[in-house]
Design an enzyme around this catalytic site. Structure first.
Site, PDB file in Angstrom:
ATOM      1  N   GLY A   1       1.588  -7.571  -0.427  1.00 24.80           N
ATOM      2  CA  GLY A   1       1.550  -6.609  -1.508  1.00 24.80           C
ATOM      3  C   GLY A   1       0.862  -7.195  -2.731  1.00 24.80           C
ATOM      4  O   GLY A   1       0.478  -8.363  -2.749  1.00 24.80           O
TER       5      GLY A   1
ATOM      6  N   TYR B   1       4.433  -7.894  15.493  1.00 23.81           N
ATOM      7  CA  TYR B   1       4.644  -6.666  14.720  1.00 23.81           C
ATOM      8  C   TYR B   1       5.366  -5.614  15.555  1.00 23.81           C
ATOM      9  O   TYR B   1       6.356  -5.027  15.110  1.00 23.81           O
ATOM     10  CB  TYR B   1       3.298  -6.138  14.235  1.00 23.81           C
ATOM     11  CG  TYR B   1       3.385  -4.933  13.330  1.00 23.81           C
ATOM     12  CD1 TYR B   1       4.082  -4.995  12.123  1.00 23.81           C
ATOM     13  CD2 TYR B   1       2.748  -3.745  13.658  1.00 23.81           C
ATOM     14  CE1 TYR B   1       4.144  -3.897  11.274  1.00 23.81           C
ATOM     15  CE2 TYR B   1       2.798  -2.633  12.815  1.00 23.81           C
ATOM     16  CZ  TYR B   1       3.504  -2.714  11.631  1.00 23.81           C
ATOM     17  OH  TYR B   1       3.570  -1.621  10.798  1.00 23.81           O
TER      18      TYR B   1
ATOM     19  N   LYS C   1       9.331  -4.365  14.749  1.00 24.05           N
ATOM     20  CA  LYS C   1       9.693  -2.990  14.407  1.00 24.05           C
ATOM     21  C   LYS C   1      10.642  -2.394  15.448  1.00 24.05           C
ATOM     22  O   LYS C   1      11.551  -1.625  15.106  1.00 24.05           O
ATOM     23  CB  LYS C   1       8.433  -2.135  14.280  1.00 24.05           C
ATOM     24  CG  LYS C   1       7.595  -2.447  13.050  1.00 24.05           C
ATOM     25  CD  LYS C   1       8.327  -2.133  11.754  1.00 24.05           C
ATOM     26  CE  LYS C   1       7.427  -2.235  10.536  1.00 24.05           C
ATOM     27  NZ  LYS C   1       8.135  -1.923   9.279  1.00 24.05           N
TER      28      LYS C   1
ATOM     29  N   LYS D   1      10.436 -12.088  10.922  1.00 22.04           N
ATOM     30  CA  LYS D   1      11.603 -12.208  10.041  1.00 22.04           C
ATOM     31  C   LYS D   1      11.797 -10.950   9.195  1.00 22.04           C
ATOM     32  O   LYS D   1      12.935 -10.556   8.912  1.00 22.04           O
ATOM     33  CB  LYS D   1      11.453 -13.433   9.150  1.00 22.04           C
ATOM     34  CG  LYS D   1      11.609 -14.759   9.882  1.00 22.04           C
ATOM     35  CD  LYS D   1      11.425 -15.934   8.932  1.00 22.04           C
ATOM     36  CE  LYS D   1      11.588 -17.263   9.639  1.00 22.04           C
ATOM     37  NZ  LYS D   1      11.387 -18.413   8.719  1.00 22.04           N
TER      38      LYS D   1
ATOM     39  N   PHE E   1       0.830  -1.209   0.000  1.00 25.57           N
ATOM     40  CA  PHE E   1       0.000   0.000   0.000  1.00 25.57           C
ATOM     41  C   PHE E   1       0.869   1.266   0.000  1.00 25.57           C
ATOM     42  O   PHE E   1       0.896   2.024  -0.975  1.00 25.57           O
ATOM     43  CB  PHE E   1      -0.949  -0.058   1.197  1.00 25.57           C
ATOM     44  CG  PHE E   1      -1.544   1.250   1.611  1.00 25.57           C
ATOM     45  CD1 PHE E   1      -2.101   2.113   0.673  1.00 25.57           C
ATOM     46  CD2 PHE E   1      -1.569   1.617   2.947  1.00 25.57           C
ATOM     47  CE1 PHE E   1      -2.654   3.329   1.068  1.00 25.57           C
ATOM     48  CE2 PHE E   1      -2.124   2.812   3.350  1.00 25.57           C
ATOM     49  CZ  PHE E   1      -2.658   3.676   2.413  1.00 25.57           C
TER      50      PHE E   1
ATOM     51  N   THR F   1      -1.705   5.300   8.444  1.00 27.78           N
ATOM     52  CA  THR F   1      -1.838   5.773   7.066  1.00 27.78           C
ATOM     53  C   THR F   1      -3.049   5.122   6.397  1.00 27.78           C
ATOM     54  O   THR F   1      -3.345   3.956   6.619  1.00 27.78           O
ATOM     55  CB  THR F   1      -0.565   5.442   6.272  1.00 27.78           C
ATOM     56  OG1 THR F   1       0.553   6.036   6.930  1.00 27.78           O
ATOM     57  CG2 THR F   1      -0.642   5.977   4.859  1.00 27.78           C
TER      58      THR F   1
END
Length: 331
Positions: free
Chosen positions: A56, A165, A169, A111, A31, A195
């Site tokens: 994606g 997640y 990060k 990963k 995105f 976003t």
């Protein structure tokens, strides 16, 4: 496409502009990544898009397929990779990013944050390129500081349902900062807040595509919990402008990139319903585990250091998003 270059600023260069003639975008068919590819090409920089299409879509970059300044490399960045020729910047966006995606692909998410970040950094090192990590507001967890400033370390459950997640990060940030501090890499970190915009997947679990697709179909709009939890929505054009501003500045970050206009999830649902012209009722559903109560970025650093602030208001951004989803339903 133009023939110019995108400028960045090299670390330790005293603010001298750094040209980006050719960029690698990992997760470039996602995105946000696909919009970044578009903006780079519009600025005249050649782009190598790296994506394995886990979340994606080739459709997101299909309009660039015949562009000689665009290359698509189908590859999983958790495995080592290389790109032929010179590279001036590596933008690392590859990762599942929605709650549904990282719940379905927890190991791939971890990963992508660990091996994927390392491999993208190694590519930047081999090419003497600047490196930008697209991190997330999720590093703040369920924050005890509001609005969230970059100096806040966060309130994160390291073994909870969102940890794959959040911690991926956070590790990616540590890896990036370590390469800068100890190996002299030219790096920057941006933390993206909520976003939204065209090219979101309708069933990725995030609030905007969920509400829009439900309202357009006349279905019940499902709000998690009591809907009083807040988010700060940033239209994708503004997010991409912030990413590029960070790359130009050479600021090491982290820098919050988001819109400080905060609203509740229930307010968002009502606004989407109104803009869609829907009379569908709201239905309350159980709230996911570790769902944060509050989200609002402090963007003082972005304004002062990058000269960036969002310009697209919520109604304009939602209208563009709704129009995109509506056109896909009609086709």
């Amino acid at each position: 496409m133009g023939t110019g270059t995108v400028d960045s600023r090299a670390a330790g260069s005293g603010g001298a502009p750094r040209e980006i003639r050719r960029a690698v975008v990992t997760g470039g068919a996602g995105f946000v990544g696909s919009h970044l590819c578009d903006r780079l090409r519009d600025s005249g920089a050649s782009v190598v898009c790296v994506d394995n299409f886990l979340t994606g879509s080739a459709e997101n970059v299909a309009h660039l397929a015949s562009d000689p300044g665009f290359e698509l490399l189908e590859h999983d960045v958790t495995e080592p990779f290389d790109v032929e020729g010179p590279v001036d910047a590596v933008f690392h966006l590859a990762s599942p990013a929605s709650p549904h995606d990282y719940a379905r692909h927890p190991l791939a998410t971890l990963k992508a944050g660990a091996h994927g970040t390392l491999h993208a950094l190694e590519l930047a090192g081999r090419k003497n390129a600047c490196f930008l990590l697209a991190s997330t507001s999720e590093v703040y967890g369920d924050p005890l500081v509001h609005p969230q400033v970059e100096s806040y370390w966060g309130n994160v459950n390291p073994i909870g349902p969102r940890s794959q997640y959040d911690e991926a990060k956070r590790f990616a940030e540590a890896l990036t900062a370590t390469h800068r501090a100890h190996l002299g890499f030219d790096t920057t970190i941006v933390r993206l807040f909520n976003t939204y915009g065209p090219r979101m997947r309708p069933r990725d679990g995030r609030a905007v595509p969920t509400f829009v697709t439900q309202a357009l179909a006349g279905r019940e709009i499902t709000v998690a919990g009591d809907g009083r939890q807040t988010r700060s929505l940033c239209y994708v054009d503004d997010t991409v402008a912030g990413i590029l501003a960070a790359a130009r500045s050479g600021h090491p970050g982290p820098v919050n990139i988001g819109n400080p206009a905060e609203l509740s999830i229930l307010e968002l649902a009502d606004r989407v319903r109104e803009l869609c012209g829907s009379s569908a009722p709201t239905v309350f559903v159980p709230r996911p585990g570790d769902d944060p109560d509050l989200r609002r970025p402090d963007i003082t650093r972005a304004v002062s250091e990058l000269g960036w602030a969002p310009v697209v208001d919520l109604d304009k951004g939602l209208t563009a998003t709704i129009d995109w989803f509506a056109a896909r339903q009609e086709s």
